[in-house]
Motif scaffolding. Structure first.
Motif, short mmCIF file in Angstrom:
data_model
loop_
_atom_site.label_atom_id
_atom_site.label_comp_id
_atom_site.label_asym_id
_atom_site.label_seq_id
_atom_site.Cartn_x
_atom_site.Cartn_y
_atom_site.Cartn_z
N GLN A 61 82.16 29.33 -0.45
CA GLN A 61 83.11 30.44 -0.52
C GLN A 61 82.38 31.78 -0.58
N GLN A 62 81.32 31.84 -1.37
CA GLN A 62 80.55 33.08 -1.47
C GLN A 62 79.90 33.43 -0.14
N GLN A 63 79.38 32.44 0.56
CA GLN A 63 78.75 32.68 1.86
C GLN A 63 79.78 33.18 2.86
N GLN A 64 80.98 32.60 2.85
CA GLN A 64 82.03 33.04 3.75
C GLN A 64 82.44 34.47 3.46
N GLN A 65 82.53 34.82 2.19
CA GLN A 65 82.89 36.19 1.81
C GLN A 65 81.82 37.17 2.27
N GLN A 106 79.77 36.79 4.80
CA GLN A 106 79.85 36.88 6.26
C GLN A 106 81.01 37.77 6.70
N GLN A 107 82.15 37.67 5.99
CA GLN A 107 83.29 38.50 6.33
C GLN A 107 83.02 39.97 6.04
N GLN A 108 82.28 40.24 4.98
CA GLN A 108 81.95 41.62 4.63
C GLN A 108 80.97 42.22 5.62
N GLN A 109 80.13 41.41 6.23
CA GLN A 109 79.14 41.89 7.18
C GLN A 109 79.78 42.20 8.53
N GLN A 110 80.93 41.64 8.81
CA GLN A 110 81.59 41.85 10.12
C GLN A 110 82.33 43.14 10.20
#
Length: 125
Positions: free
Chosen positions: A115-119, A121-125
């Motif tokens: 979940q942390q990794q997905q968050q 990645q979403q913040q980097q986009q």
């Protein structure tokens, strides 16, 4: 009437023995723990139990037992306290069910990491 032994060596050896016992007790007591107070509002089982994420299974079990005894509804005096204790007791039980078992704990930790990794990645986009 028997005479008391007032020999100075006997009283100093008793004093030395008491000192050794006192220092042994200090040495055997655990250092101040790095646990946090339990947070029953959290969804994190570690925060609910008040233990760090790297806590040993023994530390988790000890914390669970202490909290379960403290917050057991039958140990509360007023109805209001019993209602709050029931909610806390349920949260404590659920948290321990999640991290008390090594397999479930691994699954939980991996899920949190994903979940942390997905968050991120979403913040980097």
């Amino acid at each position: 009437m028997p005479k008391r032994d007032s020999h100075p060596a006997s009283s100093s050896s008793a004093h030395a023995s008491a000192k050794r016992h006192e220092s042994a007790n200090r040495a055997s007591s655990s250092p101040p723990s790095s646990t946090q107070p339990p947070n029953f509002e959290s969804s994190c089982p570690y925060e609910i139990l008040g233990v760090p994420r790297d806590a040993t299974s023994q530390k988790i079990k000890l914390s669970y037992r202490k909290l379960a005894l403290k917050h057991h509804p039958d140990r509360q005096s007023s109805d209001l306290d019993k209602k709050a204790a029931h909610q806390n007791f349920a949260a404590i039980g659920n948290a321990y069910e999640t991290v008390g078992d090594e397999g479930r704990r691994r699954e939980h930790d991996e899920s949190v990491r994903r979940q942390q990794q997905q968050q991120q990645q979403q913040q980097q986009q």
